[in-house]
Write an enzyme that holds these catalytic residues in place. Structure first.
Site, PDB file in Angstrom:
ATOM      1  N   PHE A   1      10.080  -6.567  29.714  1.00 14.10           N
ATOM      2  CA  PHE A   1       9.425  -6.299  28.441  1.00 14.10           C
ATOM      3  C   PHE A   1       9.511  -7.553  27.581  1.00 14.10           C
ATOM      4  CE2 PHE A   1       9.477  -4.537  24.046  1.00 14.10           C
ATOM      5  CZ  PHE A   1       8.153  -4.126  24.031  1.00 14.10           C
TER       6      PHE A   1
ATOM      7  N   ASP B   1      20.622  -7.830  29.663  1.00  7.86           N
ATOM      8  CA  ASP B   1      19.659  -6.933  29.033  1.00  7.86           C
ATOM      9  C   ASP B   1      19.742  -5.608  29.787  1.00  7.86           C
ATOM     10  OD1 ASP B   1      17.428  -5.479  28.218  1.00  7.86           O
ATOM     11  OD2 ASP B   1      16.191  -7.261  27.937  1.00  7.86           O
TER      12      ASP B   1
ATOM     13  N   HIS C   1      17.519  -0.709  30.052  1.00  5.27           N
ATOM     14  CA  HIS C   1      17.134   0.365  30.974  1.00  5.27           C
ATOM     15  C   HIS C   1      18.339   0.992  31.677  1.00  5.27           C
ATOM     16  CE1 HIS C   1      13.034  -1.883  31.772  1.00  5.27           C
ATOM     17  NE2 HIS C   1      13.181  -1.495  30.519  1.00  5.27           N
TER      18      HIS C   1
ATOM     19  N   GLN D   1      15.355   3.059  21.928  1.00  2.00           N
ATOM     20  CA  GLN D   1      13.964   3.354  21.575  1.00  2.00           C
ATOM     21  C   GLN D   1      13.574   4.715  22.159  1.00  2.00           C
ATOM     22  OE1 GLN D   1      11.435   3.111  24.137  1.00  2.00           O
ATOM     23  NE2 GLN D   1       9.661   3.408  22.821  1.00  2.00           N
TER      24      GLN D   1
ATOM     25  N   LYS E   1      13.836   5.654  25.948  1.00  5.33           N
ATOM     26  CA  LYS E   1      14.992   5.238  26.722  1.00  5.33           C
ATOM     27  C   LYS E   1      15.875   6.419  27.127  1.00  5.33           C
ATOM     28  CE  LYS E   1      14.071   0.826  26.657  1.00  5.33           C
ATOM     29  NZ  LYS E   1      12.795   0.829  25.909  1.00  5.33           N
TER      30      LYS E   1
ATOM     31  N   ARG F   1      27.710 -10.622   5.638  1.00  6.77           N
ATOM     32  CA  ARG F   1      28.974 -10.213   4.996  1.00  6.77           C
ATOM     33  C   ARG F   1      30.006  -9.854   6.059  1.00  6.77           C
ATOM     34  NH1 ARG F   1      27.263  -5.760   0.537  1.00  6.77           N
ATOM     35  NH2 ARG F   1      29.382  -6.160  -0.248  1.00  6.77           N
TER      36      ARG F   1
ATOM     37  N   TYR G   1      30.553  -9.167  -2.143  1.00  2.64           N
ATOM     38  CA  TYR G   1      29.324  -9.920  -1.871  1.00  2.64           C
ATOM     39  C   TYR G   1      29.613 -11.328  -1.372  1.00  2.64           C
ATOM     40  CZ  TYR G   1      27.479  -5.994  -4.491  1.00  2.64           C
ATOM     41  OH  TYR G   1      27.183  -4.730  -4.917  1.00  2.64           O
TER      42      TYR G   1
ATOM     43  N   ARG H   1      21.496  -3.064  10.409  1.00  4.27           N
ATOM     44  CA  ARG H   1      22.343  -1.880  10.509  1.00  4.27           C
ATOM     45  C   ARG H   1      21.549  -0.632  10.882  1.00  4.27           C
ATOM     46  NH1 ARG H   1      24.334  -4.329   5.521  1.00  4.27           N
ATOM     47  NH2 ARG H   1      22.889  -2.934   4.439  1.00  4.27           N
TER      48      ARG H   1
END
Length: 406
Positions: free
Chosen positions: A88, A159, A162, A185, A188, A217, A224, A234
């Site tokens: 992909f 990767d 899958h 996703q 999957k 951070r 901050y 996130r």
């Protein structure tokens, strides 16, 4: 043959009342953000235990996880990263996003995994990493890839988009390289709609990846202190609540797919296709896809795009194989001009020889793992529907030879 398969194929994604309850709990808690909830932490711990790995970082999607892993390993402008030609596009686009150059390497015809015999020839003075893909959930030749990487001082990012739950070489896939990524996703083996994860046993990668995925951070910061240029990757508490249920069901779903896959592959072979082989070192196949070669001449000249479209019209989730990444518009010279001004000379992508990947784009189709959650009658009927489109030989003849030698 009636085009009624869609109503017979098990629905995906799956969910249960427990998932609804988990979402309602997060909803009512009003702690939907990773920064003030604990569901994400519980999922990362559970997934780490499942894989037997030290660190998990849940992120917004698998593409982000790839960018995060490579960035945490120091990949940047002008570097080169070896990737498989058949994958992909995210495997390659994540490299481009960091200002580096992906170097596609051709794949093995029987697995469509990166051909390890071609890796060392692709290594140059700018090479910094290798990204093997566990295509369809079958392990790449990780021991050989790691040996090559160590000889040349390269990082390895698996990767494993899958490969949830897949195993080889005595380990879960995703735990062998310096880091690995998973995708959550919608299609999957585990899903929360969109999502991903970086996993690693390296404390330095885990530490850097936290700041990189959270606006620069460090963990626990309330003042901050943005210590590096970064973005926000996130995942939400609502999504990680779904993933806990997905992880709980994964072993039973894997067992069902393991049971049905050999039957389906046999029926596909009888219909004139040639499913990919499973290598002896594979202890547990992820079975995200069932991939198979076919000879277009046996199907009235249909290529993979046309054949899969006809099957989808019947309600069968079939798709053409990924085109070689460097044959896509993303790698056209004019598309890379701006990057070349930052990253240096552009590889000559047009001249890269990838005959297996080129052939697979027109002569390989894949079927969704959801079929393997069905029964033998469903799978036999799907194979019969495929055979009904075969014109070059009788449906009960031996499978035709692929355009690419075994």
């Amino acid at each position: 043959m009636h085009a009624d398969f869609a109503s017979r194929i098990p629905a995906w994604p799956r969910f249960e009342e427990a998932d609804e309850a988990a979402l309602i709990d997060v909803l009512r808690s009003r702690r939907w953000w990773r920064g003030n909830g604990d569901v994400g932490d519980r999922f990362e711990t559970a997934f780490a235990d499942f894989l037997d790995i030290r660190h998990v970082r849940a992120v917004s999607h698998g593409t982000a996880a790839l960018e995060l892993a490579l960035a945490a390993l120091g990949i940047g402008a002008g570097d080169e990263v070896i990737v498989p030609a058949t994958t992909f596009i995210a495997t390659a686009s994540a490299v481009l996003r960091l200002g580096a150059w992906p170097i596609p390497v051709d794949v093995e015809p029987d697995t469509l995994n990166m051909d390890v015999a071609l890796i060392e020839a692709a290594i140059g003075p700018r090479t910094r990493a290798i990204v093997p893909v566990h295509m369809a959930g079958q392990a790449a030749e990780m021991l050989e890839i790691m040996a090559i990487a160590r000889r040349h001082g390269l990082s390895v990012v698996e990767d494993a988009a899958h490969a949830h739950g897949a195993r080889a070489f005595g380990q879960a896939l995703g735990t062998i390289g310096d880091a690995a990524i998973f995708s959550f996703q919608s299609g999957k083996l585990m899903t929360c709609g969109e999502g991903g994860a970086l996993v690693t046993n390296r404390a330095d990668v885990a530490a850097v990846s936290f700041a990189l995925h959270s606006c620069g951070r460090p963990k626990g910061d309330t003042d901050y202190r943005h210590v590096m240029p970064a973005t926000n990757m996130r995942l939400t508490e609502l999504q990680t609540a779904l993933l806990l249920g997905q992880l709980r069901r994964l072993p039973d779903e894997m067992a069902r797919r393991d049971l049905m896959a050999p039957f389906f592959e046999t029926r596909l072979a009888e219909a004139g296709l040639r499913p990919l082989a499973t290598r002896p070192y594979v202890e547990r196949h992820g079975r995200y896809m069932v991939l198979a070669w076919f000879d277009p001449a046996d199907f009235g000249g249909r290529d993979a795009g046309v054949l899969s479209a006809e099957l989808r019209a019947m309600g069968i989730p079939a798709f053409r194989c990924f085109p070689p990444v460097h044959r896509t518009g993303m790698f056209a010279p004019n598309a890379l001009e701006k990057l070349a001004s930052v990253a240096g000379s552009r590889p000559d992508y047009a001249s890269l020889p990838t005959p297996v990947a080129d052939a697979a784009a027109g002569s390989v189709i894949w079927f969704s793992h959801t079929l393997l959650l069905g029964d033998e009658t469903l799978l036999a009927d799907i194979a019969a529907a495929i055979a009904s489109l075969r014109t070059g030989a009788p449906a009960n003849a031996a499978p035709a030879r692929s355009a690419v030698p075994a």
